[in-house]
Design a protein around this motif. Structure first.
Motif, mmCIF file in Angstrom:
data_model
loop_
_atom_site.group_PDB
_atom_site.id
_atom_site.type_symbol
_atom_site.label_atom_id
_atom_site.label_comp_id
_atom_site.label_asym_id
_atom_site.label_seq_id
_atom_site.Cartn_x
_atom_site.Cartn_y
_atom_site.Cartn_z
ATOM 1 N N PRO A 36 0.876 -1.350 -0.127
ATOM 2 C CA PRO A 36 -0.418 0.168 -0.229
ATOM 3 C C PRO A 36 0.862 1.523 0.171
ATOM 4 O O PRO A 36 1.344 1.295 0.640
ATOM 5 C CB PRO A 36 -0.831 0.226 1.199
ATOM 6 N N PHE A 37 0.708 2.519 -0.566
ATOM 7 C CA PHE A 37 1.092 3.533 -0.662
ATOM 8 C C PHE A 37 2.105 3.443 -1.608
ATOM 9 O O PHE A 37 2.872 4.516 -0.884
ATOM 10 C CB PHE A 37 1.172 4.031 1.271
ATOM 11 N N ALA A 38 2.166 3.016 -2.315
ATOM 12 C CA ALA A 38 3.279 3.384 -3.601
ATOM 13 C C ALA A 38 2.747 4.051 -4.612
ATOM 14 O O ALA A 38 1.770 4.394 -4.333
ATOM 15 C CB ALA A 38 3.929 1.601 -3.817
ATOM 16 N N ASN A 39 4.463 4.703 -5.214
ATOM 17 C CA ASN A 39 4.116 6.335 -5.553
ATOM 18 C C ASN A 39 4.330 5.373 -7.269
ATOM 19 O O ASN A 39 5.091 4.911 -7.382
ATOM 20 C CB ASN A 39 5.165 7.571 -5.493
ATOM 21 N N VAL A 40 3.003 5.719 -8.014
ATOM 22 C CA VAL A 40 3.069 5.496 -9.082
ATOM 23 C C VAL A 40 3.049 6.772 -9.916
ATOM 24 O O VAL A 40 1.990 7.104 -9.694
ATOM 25 C CB VAL A 40 1.758 4.524 -9.725
ATOM 26 N N PHE A 41 3.802 6.630 -11.325
ATOM 27 C CA PHE A 41 3.249 7.678 -11.984
ATOM 28 C C PHE A 41 3.810 7.610 -13.443
ATOM 29 O O PHE A 41 4.992 6.677 -13.414
ATOM 30 C CB PHE A 41 4.130 9.013 -11.609
ATOM 31 N N CYS B 190 -4.904 1.369 0.060
ATOM 32 C CA CYS B 190 -4.479 0.124 1.545
ATOM 33 C C CYS B 190 -4.701 -1.130 1.239
ATOM 34 O O CYS B 190 -3.594 -1.939 0.928
ATOM 35 C CB CYS B 190 -5.894 0.187 2.088
ATOM 36 N N GLU B 191 -5.202 -1.454 -0.620
ATOM 37 C CA GLU B 191 -5.018 -2.400 -0.602
ATOM 38 C C GLU B 191 -3.987 -2.948 -2.240
ATOM 39 O O GLU B 191 -3.600 -4.020 -3.019
ATOM 40 C CB GLU B 191 -6.781 -3.111 -1.647
ATOM 41 N N GLY B 192 -2.772 -1.882 -2.132
ATOM 42 C CA GLY B 192 -2.442 -1.956 -3.525
ATOM 43 C C GLY B 192 -2.881 -1.537 -4.819
ATOM 44 O O GLY B 192 -1.918 -1.608 -5.990
#
Length: 89
Positions: free
Chosen positions: A39-44, A56-58
C-alpha cells in the motif's frame, strides 16, 4: 426554453464523445517474494505530472488518453521500477 434544452443536450453529447479516446491503466502493487500487497506506493507516468498513490489494497488507477506510456513505481525500501510500453487503446 427549447433552445436552452437543445444546447444542454448538445453539450452533453460533446462531453460524452470527448471521453471516447480515454482509457485506464489499472493494477495492484505487490511484493512477489514476500507475497505481500504494497500500500501507499507512488505510481506515476514518466514525463508527465500524472501520478497517484496506491490504496490500502495496493490498487491504483489512471484515466489517460490513448497512447503508450512508461509507468514508474517507487516505495521507500524498494528499488524504483519502470514499466515501459504500457499501451492504452
Amino acid at each position: 426554453m427549447k433552445t436552452k434544452l437543445i444546447l444542454v443536450l448538445i453539450l452533453c453529447l460533446l462531453f460524452q464523445f470527448s471521453d471516447a479516446k480515454k482509457g485506464k491503466i489499472v493494477g495492484v502493487i505487490n511484493d512477489a517474494e514476500a507475497n505481500a500487497i504494497l500500500p501507499f506506493a507512488n505510481v506515476f507516468i514518466k514525463g508527465t505530472t500524472t501520478g497517484t498513490t496506491s490504496e490500502c489494497e495496493g490498487e491504483y488507477v489512471f484515466d489517460v488518453e490513448a497512447g503508450t506510456y512508461t509507468v514508474v513505481f517507487s516505495l521507500i525500501g524498494y528499488e524504483t521500477l519502470e514499466v515501459s510500453e504500457v499501451t492504452v487503446k
